[in-house]
Structure formats: C-alpha cells, structure tokens
Enzyme design. Structure first.
Site, PDB file in Angstrom:
ATOM      1  N   GLY A 182      -3.675  -6.651   5.985  1.00 55.67           N
ATOM      2  CA  GLY A 182      -4.618  -5.640   6.545  1.00 55.67           C
ATOM      3  C   GLY A 182      -5.499  -6.240   7.735  1.00 55.67           C
ATOM      4  O   GLY A 182      -5.875  -5.505   8.716  1.00 55.67           O
ATOM      5  N   GLY A 197       0.904  -3.759   4.862  1.00 54.74           N
ATOM      6  CA  GLY A 197       1.173  -5.201   5.256  1.00 54.74           C
ATOM      7  C   GLY A 197      -0.204  -5.916   5.354  1.00 54.74           C
ATOM      8  O   GLY A 197      -1.045  -5.500   4.758  1.00 54.74           O
ATOM      9  N   ARG A 237     -13.409  -8.672  -0.453  1.00 50.70           N
ATOM     10  CA  ARG A 237     -12.432  -8.334   0.547  1.00 50.70           C
ATOM     11  C   ARG A 237     -12.082  -6.999   0.782  1.00 50.70           C
ATOM     12  O   ARG A 237     -11.710  -6.292  -0.322  1.00 50.70           O
ATOM     13  CB  ARG A 237     -11.220  -9.178   0.572  1.00 50.70           C
ATOM     14  CG  ARG A 237     -10.323  -9.133   1.684  1.00 50.70           C
ATOM     15  CD  ARG A 237      -9.006  -8.374   1.384  1.00 50.70           C
ATOM     16  NE  ARG A 237      -8.075  -8.523   2.343  1.00 50.70           N
ATOM     17  CZ  ARG A 237      -7.051  -7.487   2.524  1.00 50.70           C
ATOM     18  NH1 ARG A 237      -6.885  -6.186   1.510  1.00 50.70           N
ATOM     19  NH2 ARG A 237      -6.284  -7.316   3.446  1.00 50.70           N
ATOM     20  N   VAL A 238     -11.922  -6.477   2.151  1.00 55.28           N
ATOM     21  CA  VAL A 238     -11.474  -5.167   2.160  1.00 55.28           C
ATOM     22  C   VAL A 238     -10.600  -5.192   3.317  1.00 55.28           C
ATOM     23  O   VAL A 238     -10.686  -5.792   4.108  1.00 55.28           O
ATOM     24  CB  VAL A 238     -12.898  -4.341   2.613  1.00 55.28           C
ATOM     25  CG1 VAL A 238     -12.115  -2.815   3.025  1.00 55.28           C
ATOM     26  CG2 VAL A 238     -13.699  -3.845   1.417  1.00 55.28           C
ATOM     27  N   GLY A 239      -9.597  -4.238   3.260  1.00 52.22           N
ATOM     28  CA  GLY A 239      -8.360  -4.541   4.058  1.00 52.22           C
ATOM     29  C   GLY A 239      -8.239  -3.378   4.984  1.00 52.22           C
ATOM     30  O   GLY A 239      -9.359  -2.626   5.263  1.00 52.22           O
ATOM     31  N   ASP A 240      -7.308  -3.007   5.653  1.00 51.42           N
ATOM     32  CA  ASP A 240      -7.205  -1.718   6.631  1.00 51.42           C
ATOM     33  C   ASP A 240      -7.192  -0.466   5.975  1.00 51.42           C
ATOM     34  O   ASP A 240      -7.223   0.541   6.549  1.00 51.42           O
ATOM     35  CB  ASP A 240      -5.860  -2.087   7.193  1.00 51.42           C
ATOM     36  CG  ASP A 240      -4.540  -2.300   6.640  1.00 51.42           C
ATOM     37  OD1 ASP A 240      -4.692  -2.842   5.376  1.00 51.42           O
ATOM     38  OD2 ASP A 240      -3.572  -1.418   7.080  1.00 51.42           O
ATOM     39  N   THR A 255       0.772  -1.229  -0.097  1.00 50.13           N
ATOM     40  CA  THR A 255      -0.113   0.191  -0.063  1.00 50.13           C
ATOM     41  C   THR A 255       1.011   1.381   0.060  1.00 50.13           C
ATOM     42  O   THR A 255       1.929   1.164   0.663  1.00 50.13           O
ATOM     43  CB  THR A 255      -0.635   0.148   1.264  1.00 50.13           C
ATOM     44  OG1 THR A 255      -1.741  -1.190   1.238  1.00 50.13           O
ATOM     45  CG2 THR A 255      -1.573   1.259   1.661  1.00 50.13           C
TER      46      THR A 255
HETATM   47  N1  ASP Z   1      -2.729  -3.411   3.990  1.00 50.53           N
HETATM   48  C1  ASP Z   1      -3.206  -3.653   2.531  1.00 50.53           C
HETATM   49  C2  ASP Z   1      -4.206  -4.536   2.641  1.00 50.53           C
HETATM   50  O1  ASP Z   1      -4.453  -5.442   3.552  1.00 50.53           O
HETATM   51  C3  ASP Z   1      -2.236  -4.167   1.786  1.00 50.53           C
HETATM   52  C4  ASP Z   1      -0.745  -4.064   2.138  1.00 50.53           C
HETATM   53  O2  ASP Z   1      -0.280  -2.951   2.519  1.00 50.53           O
HETATM   54  O3  ASP Z   1       0.400  -4.824   1.810  1.00 50.53           O
HETATM   55  O4  ASP Z   1      -5.037  -4.395   1.586  1.00 50.53           O
END
Ligand code: ASP
Length: 323
Positions: free
Chosen positions: A236, A234, A210-213, A182
């Site tokens: 999420g 990382g 799917r939705v991350g952080d 990200t």
């Molecule tokens: N944090 C992001 C997610 O989980 C991906 C990433 O930063 O690697 O979607």
C-alpha cells in the site's frame, strides 16, 4: 374544468418526461448494456459470482461490489481480508475499506476493529454522514451506533500464525504470498454506471495503527463515471506514493486502454523502487466506461477475476519483473 386540464397537462408532461428519460436510459443501456465485474486475486472468482447475481438482474454496480467483497470479508479462510484476517504485530485485527459510486459519493473506514464488514461501514459513512472517512475508535462507535455487531475477528488460525511470527518478530513482506492481499472490485452495470469497493486487513503483522492504500480514495480505489474505475493491491505504501488508482483513471482519460494505464502506473513504481523490487508487489485492475478492462502488476504472480457475458474467468496479469 380549468383545474382538470391543468392536471391533465401535468400528467401528460410527466409522462413525456418519463418516456424521454426511459429513452435516454435505453440509449445508454444500448451503449453500455454489457455488465462486467472484475476483482483482484483468486478469491475474486467467488466474489464475482455474488456481484454477478446482482448485475445480471440489472442491479446497481454499487450493490454488486458491496455484496461481492462482503463474501470474502466473511470468510475466515481468507486471511487477508475481514474476519480471520491476520493481525498486526500486537495481535489486533485492524481493517481498512472504502467504496465509491458513479456520482462520486465516497465512504471509507480505516484502522477499524471488531466489525466483520468494514465495507458496509464505509458505505454507511458515505450514505449516513456528512464525512467521507472515519478511523479507529470513532469508526467503531459509528458502526455500533448503526447496528453493526461487535465481534472478535481473530480466529484461532490467525492467532496461531501471529504467535509463530512473534518468535522472530521479523517484518518481511513476501511478494504474492498472502500476507498482504486485498479484495478490490470494480463493476459496470446495465445502466452504464461504474462503482468500486476495496477491503483488507492490510499487511500481516504491520505496526499497530498502520493504514495502507485500501481505504484511501485515489490510492486503493478510484471511480469516475465518465471515464472508468481502478483498484489496487500490493504494498500500500507504494500505491499511496503514486496516488495509484487516480493516476490509472486519469491515464484512461488521456486515452490509454485500461491495461496501458495500469502498466504506466506500475512503471512509476518500478522506476522509483529499483533497489527494493524483490520486496514489493503492486497490481492494478481497471475498467473503462465502454466495459473494456485490463490489469498490470510489478511482479509475476498476480491474478484477477472477470465476470461478463462470457462467464467468470481468472486471468494472470502481465507483469514488469520476472520470467
Ligand atoms: N494494499 C494492501 C495494504 O497495503 C494490502 C494488499 O493488497 O496486499 O494494506
């Protein structure tokens, strides 16, 4: 005559107020005048260049972070953000982004398709709606109504990788390999104001929906103009589990330095996820109101870029696991 002197009085007091606020600003500027911007991973270097162009001309941190991350969103060679981002397991590029300013204004979009600059849609949510978050089809309709262009974001390269992946269809995130990176950016401007932006295509070949952080205020990004700002990258799911960036800012409020705060947040992930450590990366970057910054990550291999008066530099983050 009477009217004139009243006018003069108003003019005079307006001038005095203006002079006072100028003084207050210059005091503030004296205290915080050194602008700084930091952002995640190697692509942070070029994103910082764009943000610094604005910050160095005394522009607002909010404008700087939006412009900075847009550069990465538009680059088809950056395969974890925006245009050219890797698709989900069904072949759809779905994007997550959020933005936060120094007045606690927030805007966010999640599971958004077909729009190259989700960060600008997030900003439009913040500035042009009474809400803070729009998702999926609703977010797309909103974007189109605001004049954003509908585009195909799946580039031939990303499509090729997805087709390759379909052969095994094995979902296995690889730490630090760009199947999930990200761009998170936080900045302090010459007025002493903090803002942040975070945008991603999320984990490659994730489940549809799917939705991350990254679009979640408090998880992937948080700004408190009295204290500091933080953003994350990382896995999420792990960042959401500890409300990561809110935690980092609260730890700075309690007196930790930016790096100490990031380290303590990583420590929480470490303690809870010991069995799965080899599959997980989590990294935080943070900046406080005084312009001090720092980072920490779970696994070796995370880097972040910092641009201030001493130039634009890529820094390897300290880490919890690895040699
Ligand atoms: N944090 C992001 C997610 O989980 C991906 C990433 O930063 O690697 O979607």
């Amino acid at each position: 005559m009477k009217t004139q002197s009243r006018r003069q009085f108003i003019k005079k007091s307006t001038l005095t107020a203006a002079a006072f606020s100028l003084l207050a600003n210059s005091n503030k500027a004296g205290q915080y005048q050194q602008a700084v911007v930091l952002s995640t991973w190697n692509f942070g270097l070029k994103a910082n260049e764009e943000a610094w162009r604005i910050l160095s001309q005394k522009g607002a941190a909010l404008d700087a972070v939006e412009a900075g991350v847009k550069l990465v969103e538009a680059d088809p060679n950056e395969r974890s953000v925006g245009y050219g981002g890797r698709p989900d397991r069904d072949g759809y590029v779905t994007l997550d982004a959020c933005i936060m300013d120094h007045q606690q204004n927030i805007g966010s979009v999640a599971f958004l398709q077909h729009i190259k600059h989700p960060i600008s849609v997030a900003r439009a949510v913040m500035e042009k709606t009474p809400h803070v978050m729009l998702v999926g089809e609703g977010a797309l309709q909103f974007a189109l109504s605001k004049g954003f262009k509908k585009e195909n974001l799946l580039t031939p390269e990303s499509e090729k990788e997805w087709k390759e992946w379909l052969k095994t269809s094995q979902y296995k995130p690889i730490v630090n390999i760009e199947n999930h990176d990200t761009i998170g950016m936080i900045a302090l401007d010459s007025q002493g104001n903090l803002s942040g932006a975070c945008t991603t295509s999320g984990m490659a070949f994730k489940m549809h929906g799917r939705v991350g952080d990254s679009p979640i205020i408090g998880a992937g990004l948080y700004v408190d103009n009295e204290i500091g700002a933080a953003t994350a990258t990382g896995n999420g799911e792990e960042v959401i589990r500890i409300a990561g960036c809110h935690l980092v800012v609260e730890l700075m409020r309690q007196g930790r330095t930016p790096k100490e705060a990031c380290k303590e947040a990583v420590e929480r992930v470490f303690k809870k996820q010991q069995q799965r450590l080899s599959d997980i990366q989590v990294g935080f970057i943070a900046l406080n109101k005084q312009g001090q910054y720092g980072a920490f990550c779970l696994q070796k291999g995370f880097s972040y870029a910092v641009y201030n008066d001493s130039g634009n530099n890529l820094i390897s983050s300290d880490y919890r696991v690895g040699k």
